[in-house]
Motif scaffolding. Structure first.
Motif, PDB file in Angstrom:
ATOM      1  N   GLN A 195       0.827  -1.211   0.000  1.00  8.33           N
ATOM      2  CA  GLN A 195       0.000   0.000   0.000  1.00  8.33           C
ATOM      3  C   GLN A 195       0.857   1.255   0.000  1.00  8.33           C
ATOM      4  O   GLN A 195       0.515   2.258  -0.629  1.00  8.33           O
ATOM      5  CB  GLN A 195      -0.946  -0.023   1.205  1.00  8.33           C
ATOM      6  N   THR A 196       1.971   1.219   0.723  1.00  6.14           N
ATOM      7  CA  THR A 196       2.894   2.352   0.729  1.00  6.14           C
ATOM      8  C   THR A 196       3.410   2.626  -0.672  1.00  6.14           C
ATOM      9  O   THR A 196       3.447   3.773  -1.143  1.00  6.14           O
ATOM     10  CB  THR A 196       4.088   2.063   1.658  1.00  6.14           C
ATOM     11  N   LEU A 197       3.803   1.572  -1.353  1.00  4.01           N
ATOM     12  CA  LEU A 197       4.360   1.722  -2.689  1.00  4.01           C
ATOM     13  C   LEU A 197       3.289   2.137  -3.696  1.00  4.01           C
ATOM     14  O   LEU A 197       3.532   2.966  -4.572  1.00  4.01           O
ATOM     15  CB  LEU A 197       5.030   0.411  -3.116  1.00  4.01           C
ATOM     16  N   LEU A 198       2.101   1.572  -3.558  1.00  4.57           N
ATOM     17  CA  LEU A 198       1.015   1.938  -4.463  1.00  4.57           C
ATOM     18  C   LEU A 198       0.651   3.414  -4.309  1.00  4.57           C
ATOM     19  O   LEU A 198       0.397   4.111  -5.297  1.00  4.57           O
ATOM     20  CB  LEU A 198      -0.206   1.058  -4.202  1.00  4.57           C
ATOM     21  N   ALA A 199       0.647   3.901  -3.068  1.00  6.30           N
ATOM     22  CA  ALA A 199       0.348   5.312  -2.835  1.00  6.30           C
ATOM     23  C   ALA A 199       1.376   6.222  -3.495  1.00  6.30           C
ATOM     24  O   ALA A 199       1.055   7.338  -3.930  1.00  6.30           O
ATOM     25  CB  ALA A 199       0.288   5.585  -1.328  1.00  6.30           C
ATOM     26  N   ASP A 200       2.612   5.737  -3.589  1.00  6.16           N
ATOM     27  CA  ASP A 200       3.682   6.498  -4.216  1.00  6.16           C
ATOM     28  C   ASP A 200       3.597   6.438  -5.739  1.00  6.16           C
ATOM     29  O   ASP A 200       3.821   7.437  -6.430  1.00  6.16           O
ATOM     30  CB  ASP A 200       5.023   5.953  -3.727  1.00  6.16           C
ATOM     31  N   TYR A 208       0.834   5.408  -7.732  1.00  3.81           N
ATOM     32  CA  TYR A 208      -0.445   5.613  -8.429  1.00  3.81           C
ATOM     33  C   TYR A 208      -0.593   7.011  -9.043  1.00  3.81           C
ATOM     34  O   TYR A 208      -1.055   7.124 -10.195  1.00  3.81           O
ATOM     35  CB  TYR A 208      -1.638   5.316  -7.524  1.00  3.81           C
ATOM     36  N   PRO A 209      -0.245   8.107  -8.340  1.00  3.00           N
ATOM     37  CA  PRO A 209      -0.407   9.421  -8.978  1.00  3.00           C
ATOM     38  C   PRO A 209       0.346   9.542 -10.300  1.00  3.00           C
ATOM     39  O   PRO A 209      -0.177  10.102 -11.273  1.00  3.00           O
ATOM     40  CB  PRO A 209       0.144  10.391  -7.919  1.00  3.00           C
ATOM     41  N   ALA A 210       1.569   9.012 -10.352  1.00  6.25           N
ATOM     42  CA  ALA A 210       2.334   9.067 -11.600  1.00  6.25           C
ATOM     43  C   ALA A 210       1.676   8.209 -12.674  1.00  6.25           C
ATOM     44  O   ALA A 210       1.590   8.602 -13.847  1.00  6.25           O
ATOM     45  CB  ALA A 210       3.770   8.600 -11.351  1.00  6.25           C
ATOM     46  N   LEU A 211       1.203   7.041 -12.282  1.00  3.96           N
ATOM     47  CA  LEU A 211       0.498   6.164 -13.217  1.00  3.96           C
ATOM     48  C   LEU A 211      -0.733   6.849 -13.789  1.00  3.96           C
ATOM     49  O   LEU A 211      -0.961   6.844 -15.010  1.00  3.96           O
ATOM     50  CB  LEU A 211       0.104   4.874 -12.488  1.00  3.96           C
ATOM     51  N   ALA A 212      -1.525   7.450 -12.916  1.00  3.45           N
ATOM     52  CA  ALA A 212      -2.751   8.128 -13.360  1.00  3.45           C
ATOM     53  C   ALA A 212      -2.433   9.304 -14.275  1.00  3.45           C
ATOM     54  O   ALA A 212      -3.148   9.553 -15.254  1.00  3.45           O
ATOM     55  CB  ALA A 212      -3.548   8.598 -12.135  1.00  3.45           C
ATOM     56  N   ASP A 213      -1.364  10.038 -13.973  1.00  7.16           N
ATOM     57  CA  ASP A 213      -0.982  11.171 -14.822  1.00  7.16           C
ATOM     58  C   ASP A 213      -0.626  10.707 -16.233  1.00  7.16           C
ATOM     59  O   ASP A 213      -1.019  11.335 -17.219  1.00  7.16           O
ATOM     60  CB  ASP A 213       0.212  11.902 -14.206  1.00  7.16           C
ATOM     61  N   GLY A 214       0.140   9.624 -16.332  1.00  9.65           N
ATOM     62  CA  GLY A 214       0.513   9.128 -17.650  1.00  9.65           C
ATOM     63  C   GLY A 214      -0.692   8.691 -18.462  1.00  9.65           C
ATOM     64  O   GLY A 214      -0.797   8.988 -19.658  1.00  9.65           O
ATOM     65  N   VAL A 215      -1.613   7.983 -17.810  1.00  5.98           N
ATOM     66  CA  VAL A 215      -2.817   7.526 -18.512  1.00  5.98           C
ATOM     67  C   VAL A 215      -3.673   8.716 -18.928  1.00  5.98           C
ATOM     68  O   VAL A 215      -4.217   8.755 -20.041  1.00  5.98           O
ATOM     69  CB  VAL A 215      -3.616   6.548 -17.623  1.00  5.98           C
ATOM     70  N   THR A 216      -3.792   9.712 -18.050  1.00  2.65           N
ATOM     71  CA  THR A 216      -4.578  10.906 -18.374  1.00  2.65           C
ATOM     72  C   THR A 216      -3.973  11.661 -19.554  1.00  2.65           C
ATOM     73  O   THR A 216      -4.698  12.131 -20.446  1.00  2.65           O
ATOM     74  CB  THR A 216      -4.662  11.831 -17.148  1.00  2.65           C
ATOM     75  N   LEU A 217      -2.638  11.775 -19.583  1.00 10.82           N
ATOM     76  CA  LEU A 217      -1.982  12.440 -20.711  1.00 10.82           C
ATOM     77  C   LEU A 217      -2.300  11.751 -22.033  1.00 10.82           C
ATOM     78  O   LEU A 217      -2.360  12.397 -23.088  1.00 10.82           O
ATOM     79  CB  LEU A 217      -0.463  12.434 -20.507  1.00 10.82           C
ATOM     80  N   GLU A 219      -8.890   4.260 -12.391  1.00  6.25           N
ATOM     81  CA  GLU A 219      -9.203   4.523 -10.991  1.00  6.25           C
ATOM     82  C   GLU A 219      -8.282   3.699 -10.085  1.00  6.25           C
ATOM     83  O   GLU A 219      -7.863   2.602 -10.445  1.00  6.25           O
ATOM     84  CB  GLU A 219     -10.661   4.191 -10.701  1.00  6.25           C
ATOM     85  N   ARG A 220      -8.043   4.222  -8.892  1.00 10.23           N
ATOM     86  CA  ARG A 220      -7.113   3.550  -7.991  1.00 10.23           C
ATOM     87  C   ARG A 220      -7.589   2.150  -7.618  1.00 10.23           C
ATOM     88  O   ARG A 220      -6.776   1.236  -7.460  1.00 10.23           O
ATOM     89  CB  ARG A 220      -6.907   4.390  -6.721  1.00 10.23           C
ATOM     90  N   GLN A 221      -8.898   1.959  -7.471  1.00 10.90           N
ATOM     91  CA  GLN A 221      -9.394   0.638  -7.084  1.00 10.90           C
ATOM     92  C   GLN A 221      -9.211  -0.406  -8.178  1.00 10.90           C
ATOM     93  O   GLN A 221      -9.381  -1.605  -7.948  1.00 10.90           O
ATOM     94  CB  GLN A 221     -10.865   0.698  -6.680  1.00 10.90           C
ATOM     95  N   GLU A 222      -8.796   0.040  -9.373  1.00  8.64           N
ATOM     96  CA  GLU A 222      -8.531  -0.888 -10.469  1.00  8.64           C
ATOM     97  C   GLU A 222      -7.065  -1.339 -10.505  1.00  8.64           C
ATOM     98  O   GLU A 222      -6.692  -2.130 -11.370  1.00  8.64           O
ATOM     99  CB  GLU A 222      -8.875  -0.218 -11.805  1.00  8.64           C
ATOM    100  N   VAL A 223      -6.275  -0.825  -9.562  1.00  7.71           N
ATOM    101  CA  VAL A 223      -4.833  -1.056  -9.578  1.00  7.71           C
ATOM    102  C   VAL A 223      -4.399  -1.777  -8.309  1.00  7.71           C
ATOM    103  O   VAL A 223      -4.846  -1.464  -7.212  1.00  7.71           O
ATOM    104  CB  VAL A 223      -4.068   0.280  -9.699  1.00  7.71           C
ATOM    105  N   ALA A 224      -3.511  -2.767  -8.457  1.00 10.31           N
ATOM    106  CA  ALA A 224      -2.930  -3.464  -7.310  1.00 10.31           C
ATOM    107  C   ALA A 224      -1.419  -3.510  -7.470  1.00 10.31           C
ATOM    108  O   ALA A 224      -0.893  -3.439  -8.585  1.00 10.31           O
ATOM    109  CB  ALA A 224      -3.486  -4.879  -7.188  1.00 10.31           C
ATOM    110  N   MET A 225      -0.720  -3.643  -6.340  1.00  6.24           N
ATOM    111  CA  MET A 225       0.733  -3.731  -6.356  1.00  6.24           C
ATOM    112  C   MET A 225       1.164  -5.154  -6.053  1.00  6.24           C
ATOM    113  O   MET A 225       0.797  -5.723  -5.018  1.00  6.24           O
ATOM    114  CB  MET A 225       1.334  -2.784  -5.307  1.00  6.24           C
ATOM    115  N   GLY A 226       1.898  -5.753  -6.971  1.00  5.76           N
ATOM    116  CA  GLY A 226       2.533  -7.031  -6.677  1.00  5.76           C
ATOM    117  C   GLY A 226       3.801  -6.750  -5.883  1.00  5.76           C
ATOM    118  O   GLY A 226       4.752  -6.182  -6.415  1.00  5.76           O
TER     119      GLY A 226
END
Length: 287
Positions: A18-23, A25-34, A40-47
């Protein structure tokens, strides 16, 4: 609800999923938005497997007290020297292996560590962390139980809704091997960031399954594979995967600035967002 699984690389041993996902996810969302998509965050999990490298019953303060003498011959030594050579080629302030007169100690590994301390690429990484990171790569390839446990962690993060895997650094090796070992998985899109998979001698020849005739096997569950690398990424020594894994791999160069191997500029890149948006069926911008 997990449509996308992230998979990290080395140096994450004191974090958690969860710590890593919080770090990330914002960058991931920005790239997809661009790229004109949404995620959405609930669609993403961290292995997550970083804790498997966490020292047990360590009594000291900070990182374990490692120095040049702790670098093992073989993969650790060769990896460190390859990073040194690549950094010297990319950065004028990094003295190369042939610039012995500019480095005080004659000891080869210490020379490499001293040289890398001048690298912008490795900025913020102390000598102990560099040694620890090289050790994690070596341990993955030489400790079968650890290797299996890491792959299992990744596979447990997948669900029947997972469509995309975004893996970084050593995580690209983990994802590749796990997907090759499980051809029964449904169609997936693999996106690799800063991948060392095609580095001959150090990584490629240690993969399971082993390459045949110098070529790697295509992971059966993968219907689409996009590989992104920064030209200055010292870890991704071989920037293109298509020559090794086949023309179906789409190799894309991106520019990450000074932090060439950092996952966050990889994730904010429009090119990464485009690959994700296309895989998820969203509206993507120009590639």
């Amino acid at each position: 609800m997990t449509r996308l699984v992230l998979l990290h690389g080395i140096g994450q041993q004191v974090k958690g999923p969860q710590t890593l996902l919080a770090d990330w996810y914002p960058a991931l969302a920005d790239g997809v938005t661009l790229a004109g998509g949404t995620l959405e965050r609930q669609e993403v999990a961290m292995g997550f497997y970083g804790d498997l490298f966490r020292p047990v019953r360590h009594r000291g303060l900070g990182e374990p007290d490692l120095d040049a003498s702790d670098i093992e011959d073989g993969l650790e030594r060769d990896l460190l020297l390859a990073w040194w050579e690549a950094a010297a080629q990319e950065e004028s302030q990094v003295p190369g292996p042939d610039a012995a007169a500019r480095i005080r100690t004659p000891y080869l590994i210490q020379r490499a560590l001293d040289a890398l301390s001048h690298s912008a690429f490795f900025a913020g990484l102390g000598e102990r962390l560099l040694i620890s990171d090289a050790g994690q790569v070596r341990r993955y390839f030489t400790e079968p139980d650890l290797r299996a446990a890491i792959r299992t962690r990744f596979l447990h993060a997948l669900t029947d809704r997972t469509e995309v895997i975004v893996a970084h650094s050593l995580g690209t090796v983990v994802a590749y091997e796990a997907l090759c070992a499980h051809p029964e998985l449904p169609d997936l899109t693999l996106i690799t960031l800063g991948s060392p998979l095609a580095v001959r001698g150090l990584i490629l020849d240690r993969l399971v399954p082993a390459p045949h005739g110098g070529l790697g096997r295509w992971p059966a569950p993968v219907k689409r594979w996009t590989n992104l690398a920064d030209q200055g990424d010292v870890v991704a020594l071989a920037k293109e995967l298509a020559p090794v894994f086949g023309a179906r791999v789409t190799d894309v160069l991106v520019h990450n600035g000074a932090k060439a191997h950092d996952v966050r500029p990889y994730l904010t890149a429009r090119e990464t967002g485009h690959a994700i948006a296309v895989a998820l069926g969203g509206t993507a911008g120009r590639h």
